[in-house]
Design a protein around this motif. Structure first.
Motif, PDB file in Angstrom:
ATOM      1  N   ASP A  27     -62.806 118.239  -0.780  1.00 25.27           N
ATOM      2  CA  ASP A  27     -63.593 118.859   0.290  1.00 25.27           C
ATOM      3  C   ASP A  27     -63.294 118.196   1.628  1.00 25.27           C
ATOM      4  O   ASP A  27     -63.148 118.873   2.656  1.00 25.27           O
ATOM      5  N   LEU A  28     -63.201 116.869   1.630  1.00 22.48           N
ATOM      6  CA  LEU A  28     -62.970 116.138   2.871  1.00 22.48           C
ATOM      7  C   LEU A  28     -61.574 116.425   3.430  1.00 22.48           C
ATOM      8  O   LEU A  28     -61.400 116.575   4.643  1.00 22.48           O
ATOM      9  N   ALA A  29     -60.579 116.513   2.554  1.00 23.60           N
ATOM     10  CA  ALA A  29     -59.223 116.825   3.007  1.00 23.60           C
ATOM     11  C   ALA A  29     -59.174 118.219   3.634  1.00 23.60           C
ATOM     12  O   ALA A  29     -58.577 118.412   4.708  1.00 23.60           O
ATOM     13  N   LEU A  30     -59.813 119.191   2.990  1.00 24.20           N
ATOM     14  CA  LEU A  30     -59.835 120.549   3.542  1.00 24.20           C
ATOM     15  C   LEU A  30     -60.684 120.624   4.806  1.00 24.20           C
ATOM     16  O   LEU A  30     -60.453 121.475   5.669  1.00 24.20           O
ATOM     17  N   LEU A  31     -61.677 119.731   4.923  1.00 24.55           N
ATOM     18  CA  LEU A  31     -62.468 119.654   6.150  1.00 24.55           C
ATOM     19  C   LEU A  31     -61.552 119.268   7.315  1.00 24.55           C
ATOM     20  O   LEU A  31     -61.598 119.880   8.386  1.00 24.55           O
ATOM     21  N   GLY A  32     -60.705 118.253   7.089  1.00 26.68           N
ATOM     22  CA  GLY A  32     -59.765 117.835   8.120  1.00 26.68           C
ATOM     23  C   GLY A  32     -58.727 118.897   8.428  1.00 26.68           C
ATOM     24  O   GLY A  32     -58.423 119.161   9.596  1.00 26.68           O
ATOM     25  N   ILE A  33     -58.202 119.538   7.386  1.00 22.49           N
ATOM     26  CA  ILE A  33     -57.211 120.612   7.583  1.00 22.49           C
ATOM     27  C   ILE A  33     -57.860 121.787   8.305  1.00 22.49           C
ATOM     28  O   ILE A  33     -57.264 122.401   9.195  1.00 22.49           O
ATOM     29  N   GLY A  34     -59.099 122.101   7.917  1.00 20.52           N
ATOM     30  CA  GLY A  34     -59.811 123.215   8.536  1.00 20.52           C
ATOM     31  C   GLY A  34     -59.989 123.023  10.022  1.00 20.52           C
ATOM     32  O   GLY A  34     -59.928 123.977  10.805  1.00 20.52           O
ATOM     33  N   CYS A  35     -60.192 121.775  10.450  1.00 21.67           N
ATOM     34  CA  CYS A  35     -60.408 121.511  11.864  1.00 21.67           C
ATOM     35  C   CYS A  35     -59.098 121.356  12.629  1.00 21.67           C
ATOM     36  O   CYS A  35     -59.013 121.712  13.800  1.00 21.67           O
ATOM     37  N   ILE A 183     -57.815 128.406   2.870  1.00 23.72           N
ATOM     38  CA  ILE A 183     -56.814 129.023   1.992  1.00 23.72           C
ATOM     39  C   ILE A 183     -56.255 130.296   2.631  1.00 23.72           C
ATOM     40  O   ILE A 183     -55.044 130.565   2.572  1.00 23.72           O
ATOM     41  N   ILE A 184     -57.126 131.085   3.283  1.00 27.04           N
ATOM     42  CA  ILE A 184     -56.686 132.319   3.937  1.00 27.04           C
ATOM     43  C   ILE A 184     -55.689 132.014   5.055  1.00 27.04           C
ATOM     44  O   ILE A 184     -54.614 132.628   5.151  1.00 27.04           O
ATOM     45  N   LYS A 185     -56.038 131.050   5.910  1.00 22.99           N
ATOM     46  CA  LYS A 185     -55.138 130.806   7.044  1.00 22.99           C
ATOM     47  C   LYS A 185     -53.854 130.101   6.611  1.00 22.99           C
ATOM     48  O   LYS A 185     -52.801 130.324   7.205  1.00 22.99           O
ATOM     49  N   LEU A 186     -53.921 129.286   5.569  1.00 17.17           N
ATOM     50  CA  LEU A 186     -52.696 128.682   5.058  1.00 17.17           C
ATOM     51  C   LEU A 186     -51.788 129.739   4.439  1.00 17.17           C
ATOM     52  O   LEU A 186     -50.559 129.633   4.508  1.00 17.17           O
ATOM     53  N   ALA A 190     -47.994 130.529   5.446  1.00 17.79           N
ATOM     54  CA  ALA A 190     -46.951 130.602   4.418  1.00 17.79           C
ATOM     55  C   ALA A 190     -46.124 131.875   4.573  1.00 17.79           C
ATOM     56  O   ALA A 190     -44.890 131.857   4.406  1.00 17.79           O
ATOM     57  N   ILE A 191     -46.791 132.979   4.909  1.00 19.90           N
ATOM     58  CA  ILE A 191     -46.073 134.236   5.122  1.00 19.90           C
ATOM     59  C   ILE A 191     -45.129 134.103   6.316  1.00 19.90           C
ATOM     60  O   ILE A 191     -43.978 134.546   6.284  1.00 19.90           O
ATOM     61  N   PHE A 192     -45.628 133.493   7.400  1.00 25.50           N
ATOM     62  CA  PHE A 192     -44.768 133.286   8.576  1.00 25.50           C
ATOM     63  C   PHE A 192     -43.552 132.434   8.216  1.00 25.50           C
ATOM     64  O   PHE A 192     -42.415 132.760   8.599  1.00 25.50           O
ATOM     65  N   THR A 307     -51.458 142.071  13.565  1.00 29.96           N
ATOM     66  CA  THR A 307     -52.673 142.068  12.746  1.00 29.96           C
ATOM     67  C   THR A 307     -52.697 140.879  11.796  1.00 29.96           C
ATOM     68  O   THR A 307     -53.739 140.243  11.598  1.00 29.96           O
ATOM     69  N   LEU A 308     -51.539 140.559  11.215  1.00 33.16           N
ATOM     70  CA  LEU A 308     -51.460 139.424  10.291  1.00 33.16           C
ATOM     71  C   LEU A 308     -51.858 138.128  10.985  1.00 33.16           C
ATOM     72  O   LEU A 308     -52.700 137.374  10.500  1.00 33.16           O
ATOM     73  N   VAL A 309     -51.229 137.879  12.140  1.00 30.78           N
ATOM     74  CA  VAL A 309     -51.497 136.630  12.838  1.00 30.78           C
ATOM     75  C   VAL A 309     -52.918 136.606  13.389  1.00 30.78           C
ATOM     76  O   VAL A 309     -53.579 135.561  13.392  1.00 30.78           O
ATOM     77  N   ALA A 310     -53.410 137.758  13.851  1.00 23.16           N
ATOM     78  CA  ALA A 310     -54.789 137.811  14.327  1.00 23.16           C
ATOM     79  C   ALA A 310     -55.748 137.404  13.222  1.00 23.16           C
ATOM     80  O   ALA A 310     -56.726 136.681  13.466  1.00 23.16           O
ATOM     81  N   THR A 311     -55.470 137.859  11.994  1.00 24.95           N
ATOM     82  CA  THR A 311     -56.311 137.463  10.858  1.00 24.95           C
ATOM     83  C   THR A 311     -56.258 135.962  10.633  1.00 24.95           C
ATOM     84  O   THR A 311     -57.295 135.309  10.441  1.00 24.95           O
ATOM     85  N   GLY A 312     -55.050 135.407  10.698  1.00 26.13           N
ATOM     86  CA  GLY A 312     -54.904 133.962  10.515  1.00 26.13           C
ATOM     87  C   GLY A 312     -55.582 133.176  11.610  1.00 26.13           C
ATOM     88  O   GLY A 312     -56.225 132.155  11.355  1.00 26.13           O
ATOM     89  N   VAL A 313     -55.445 133.648  12.860  1.00 25.22           N
ATOM     90  CA  VAL A 313     -56.063 132.950  13.983  1.00 25.22           C
ATOM     91  C   VAL A 313     -57.584 133.006  13.887  1.00 25.22           C
ATOM     92  O   VAL A 313     -58.277 132.000  14.072  1.00 25.22           O
TER      93      VAL A 313
END
Length: 465
Positions: A27-35, A183-186, A190-192, A307-313
């Motif tokens: 959770d803490l690692a994803l907290l850092g990645i999320g930010c 996970i969604i933005k990663l 990954a697609i890019f 649209t793809l990148v807008a979703t990721g952003v």
């Protein structure tokens, strides 16, 4: 001596804060990645390449990442030995005393508060443009601040309140939400990477360093790899939010260092790969656009990229906002508990096991700033605040090694004091490449904080009582 003992005692007292201990190392690692993964990777990569570093933006990210790594190792040592929810504020409290801790906390409020409002404004812009892709248009009066001709930036105002309510529900629920969105933005990134790697043209990397290492133009603008490093450092802003979760971690002595180091390492690798591919598929001179990743994919024939990148952003900035708001509330929670702001804000809701009053206050203030005040270049001040906090953490490691050599340190920096000294030098160097106006704003902010300390905080401090 009595104050020194009280500061040391605070380490133990704060471990029984009433906050729910439910966060794992994952959770803490994803907290850092999320930010950390948000505006930096989707916007700053292209801007830094086009205006300051060229394809050598890769080196800019490496330099900023190395400076952050020294700070992360210092954070890890203090997080494992001191803990507490105040991040660099709490560490400064133990290492330097109350006044320096207040200044550090005041700087962190700038970092997290202004950062939250700035990210909310950025998120609102992408949200409005995404709706426009589906022929849905919001009235201009509801998308601009009053000084820009509107009534309110409603999307920015609303997203702050949605995340504020989520934080009030509980930290574990917030962490689950963050994990899903990360996970969604990663997946978007990954697609890019997959698409871009099939269209790599290495000739775009020549010249690799068109602006050199560092120089100043006649208009006062700094360019070069080092200037780019001071800009893209914003991409690393917020990974230290992991340290604000100490009192809600199941095993903070083990999990906090893991969360800090894993999140920073992962993000640095992603930044280097994305910046290399971005400048490898499109000439760097064309990347000075608001959404360079979407622009690059469109250039190589993927018109659905917008649209793809807008979703990721959108997903990426939501997690950045969530973690920034979380960190802001926990820092103020610690300052309230020490008496430096009203003790009302350190009360924990017994049902939710969250500090609901401080969460509501933060939500109200940040939403008003985001909805009614255009931040503009003020958000650049976030970088200097982050660098200052990193330096203080590195200094804190050195000071505590001397003052409290017997303090239990589950994680210890290798080659001490080399690592914290390198952190001080590298972060200090990046600060020197920031514009003079940023230094001026930073100085004014600190002066305001000092005035508040002597008017209120020093008279209500539990330490002084």
């Amino acid at each position: 001596m009595r104050k020194k003992l009280l500061r040391t005692k605070a380490i133990v007292v704060h471990s029984n804060s009433g906050l729910k201990k439910c966060l794992t190392a994952f959770d803490l690692a994803l907290l850092g990645i999320g930010c950390a993964i948000g505006t930096g990777i989707f916007v700053l990569t292209g801007i830094a390449a086009a205006t300051q570093s060229g394809p050598a933006v890769i080196l800019s990210f490496i330099i900023a990442g190395v400076a952050s790594a020294f700070a992360a190792l210092s954070y890890a040592e203090l997080a494992s030995s001191i803990g507490g929810s105040g991040s660099a504020y709490g560490y400064s409290y133990v290492a330097f005393g109350e006044f320096i801790a207040w200044v550090m906390g005041w700087i962190l409020l700038l970092e997290y508060g202004v950062g939250s409002a700035a990210v909310a404004n950025g998120w609102a812009g992408y949200f409005v443009s995404t709706l426009a892709n589906f022929n849905i248009y919001l009235p201009e009066a509801l998308t601009k601040a009053p000084v820009l001709g509107g009534l309110i930036n409603l999307p920015a105002f609303a997203i702050i309140w949605i995340l504020t309510i989520l934080l009030m529900v509980g930290v574990k629920e917030s962490a689950r939400f963050n994990n899903i969105i990360v996970i969604i933005k990663l997946s978007t990134i990954a697609i890019f990477i997959t698409l871009a790697s099939m269209h790599l043209n290495t000739s775009n990397w020549h010249p690799f360093m068109p602006y050199g290492w560092f120089s100043t133009l006649e208009n006062g603008k700094n360019i070069g790899v080092l200037a780019g490093a001071s800009l893209v450092f914003f991409a690393y802003f917020g990974f230290d939010a992991v340290s604000t979760a100490a009192e809600e971690a199941k095993n903070p002595q083990r999990d906090l260092p893991i969360g800090l180091i894993v999140s920073l390492t992962f993000c640095t690798i992603i930044y280097i790969v994305v910046s290399a591919l971005l400048t490898g598929i499109v000439p760097y001179t064309e990347l000075n656009v608001s959404s360079p990743v979407a622009f690059a994919l469109t250039k190589i024939g993927y018109t659905w990229a917008s649209t793809l990148v807008a979703t990721g952003v959108l997903a990426g900035l939501i997690t950045v906002l969530l973690v920034l708001l979380y960190g802001l509330t926990r820092i103020l929670f610690a300052m309230s508990r020490d008496g430096l702001i009203s003790p009302v804000f350190s009360e924990v809701n017994p049902d939710r096991q969250t500090p609901t009053k401080i969460i509501l206050m933060c939500g109200a203030i940040v939403s008003i700033v985001a909805g009614f005040i255009p931040l503009g270049e003020l958000a650049e001040t976030v970088n200097i605040g982050t660098l200052a906090s990193f330096i203080m953490v590195c200094v804190g490691v050195i000071v505590l090694r001397k003052r409290q050599p017997n303090l239990k340190r589950p994680f210890k920096n290798p080659w001490n004091p080399l690592i914290p000294v390198l952190g001080i030098l590298s972060c200090g160097a990046l600060m020197t490449f920031l514009p003079a106006v940023t230094w001026m704003r930073f100085g004014i902010w600190i002066l305001i904080g000092i005035v508040i300390y002597f008017i209120y905080s020093i008279h209500h401090s539990k330490l002084n009582k």
